[in-house]
Design an enzyme around this catalytic site. Structure first.
Site, short mmCIF file in Angstrom:
data_model
loop_
_atom_site.label_atom_id
_atom_site.label_comp_id
_atom_site.label_asym_id
_atom_site.label_seq_id
_atom_site.Cartn_x
_atom_site.Cartn_y
_atom_site.Cartn_z
N ILE A 19 14.58 6.66 3.30
CA ILE A 19 14.84 6.71 4.74
C ILE A 19 16.18 6.08 5.06
CG2 ILE A 19 14.07 5.83 6.98
CD1 ILE A 19 11.19 6.12 6.00
N ASP A 66 20.42 -9.52 -0.64
CA ASP A 66 18.98 -9.62 -0.47
C ASP A 66 18.73 -10.08 0.97
OD1 ASP A 66 16.33 -10.49 -0.33
OD2 ASP A 66 16.35 -11.42 -2.32
N ASN A 93 16.66 -1.76 8.05
CA ASN A 93 15.74 -0.79 7.46
C ASN A 93 15.03 -1.30 6.21
OD1 ASN A 93 14.85 2.18 6.86
ND2 ASN A 93 15.96 1.54 5.01
N LYS A 126 19.32 -11.64 13.67
CA LYS A 126 20.04 -12.85 14.09
C LYS A 126 21.52 -12.77 13.73
CE LYS A 126 19.75 -17.92 13.71
NZ LYS A 126 21.05 -18.25 13.09
N TYR A 159 1.36 -5.46 4.52
CA TYR A 159 2.37 -4.55 5.05
C TYR A 159 2.12 -4.29 6.54
CZ TYR A 159 5.30 -0.35 5.41
OH TYR A 159 6.25 0.57 5.78
N LYS A 163 4.62 -5.35 9.81
CA LYS A 163 5.19 -4.41 10.77
C LYS A 163 4.75 -4.71 12.20
CE LYS A 163 7.58 -2.25 7.69
NZ LYS A 163 9.05 -2.38 7.68
N VAL A 192 5.66 9.38 5.15
CA VAL A 192 6.96 9.97 4.83
C VAL A 192 7.01 10.28 3.33
CG1 VAL A 192 9.46 9.74 5.07
CG2 VAL A 192 7.93 8.50 6.63
N THR A 194 8.53 9.71 0.55
CA THR A 194 9.48 8.84 -0.14
C THR A 194 8.79 8.17 -1.31
OG1 THR A 194 8.90 6.93 1.24
CG2 THR A 194 10.71 8.35 2.02
#
Length: 263
Positions: A19, A66, A93, A126, A159, A163, A192, A194
């Site tokens: 993505i 990172d 992303n 930030k 996960y 989110k 998706v 991927t």
């Protein structure tokens, strides 16, 4: 078509493939100058993607970092501003997924997902905001949420939680930074095609004792549009969020899932 951009610099984290790569390619076609980021382990793939986009006519620089490490994120943003003159769009992303039941999950795996998906997004938001405020002309910060920010999936608790956190962070950042002319929004992909979803399918299929590919097929049956998403579907939404067309939009997490979940 989104409104044209001129002289804008967009940084996309986790953009060596998937993505992130599709987002970078679309923003390049929209006229943004590009800064691509990924981790050291993906350096070769990152540079190959950069060369590919340069071949398409985009101005591209790269920054290996990172996103969970504050000093690396600060250095990344500083390098982008030095190489391309400014930072106007941050697309946070970069993210990882793991598939584990809560009873089998150890704290280290929980922390790993949170460090990249939540801490990393916070640090990118930030650092980008600090640079944009210093420039004094506003900007656009865009984060990677997910369908699981609205409806968690079993075996993806960490996960899903990460989110949900990105969704909340996006709203809070929008509230604090509107006075600086900075909009903050997030995109929420569904299923998706991927490498991440290949891994999720493999683990879910094994957990449920069904052939590989069947878990993805089962989850995909709820997609109203009748197909799994492609990275370009997500990139089109990010193109809008990065353009002047979205100047009056902030604090939103927008689903782009083919109609699985209604917000």
């Amino acid at each position: 078509m989104t409104a044209p951009v001129s002289g804008s610099v967009a940084l996309v984290t986790g953009s060596a493939r998937g993505i992130g790569k599709a987002i970078a390619a679309r923003l390049g076609r929209d006229g943004h100058q590009l800064a691509l980021n990924d981790v050291e382990a993906n350096r070769d793939q990152l540079e190959a993607t950069a060369d590919e986009l340069r071949g398409s006519g985009a101005t591209v620089t790269t920054a290996v970092a990172d996103v969970s490490q504050p000093e690396q994120v600060k250095a990344m943003v500083d390098k982008v501003a030095a190489d391309l003159g400014q930072l106007n769009v941050m697309v946070a992303n970069a993210g990882i997924a793991r598939v584990t039941s809560l009873l089998e999950m150890d704290p280290e795996e929980w922390d790993q997902v949170m460090n990249v998906n939540v801490r990393g997004t916070f640090l990118c938001y930030k650092a980008a905001a600090e640079q944009m405020i210093k420039q004094g002309n506003g900007g656009k910060i865009i984060g990677a949420a997910s369908i699981v920010a609205f409806r968690p999936f079993a075996l993806l608790a960490h996960y899903s939680a990460s989110k949900w956190a990105v969704r909340g962070l996006t709203q809070a950042a929008a509230m604090e930074w509107a006075k600086h002319g900075i909009t903050v929004n997030a995109y929420g992909p569904g299923i998706v095609g991927t490498a991440m979803w290949d891994l999720i399918d493999e683990k879910l299929s094994a957990e449920e004792g069904i052939p590989r590919g069947e878990a993805l097929k089962k989850y995909s049956e709820s997609i109203l549009m009748g197909r799994v998403s492609e990275p370009d579907d997500v990139a089109k939404l990010v193109s809008y969020l990065a353009s002047p067309d979205s100047d009056y939009m902030t604090g939103q997490t927008v689903l782009i899932d083919g109609g699985i979940q209604f917000s």
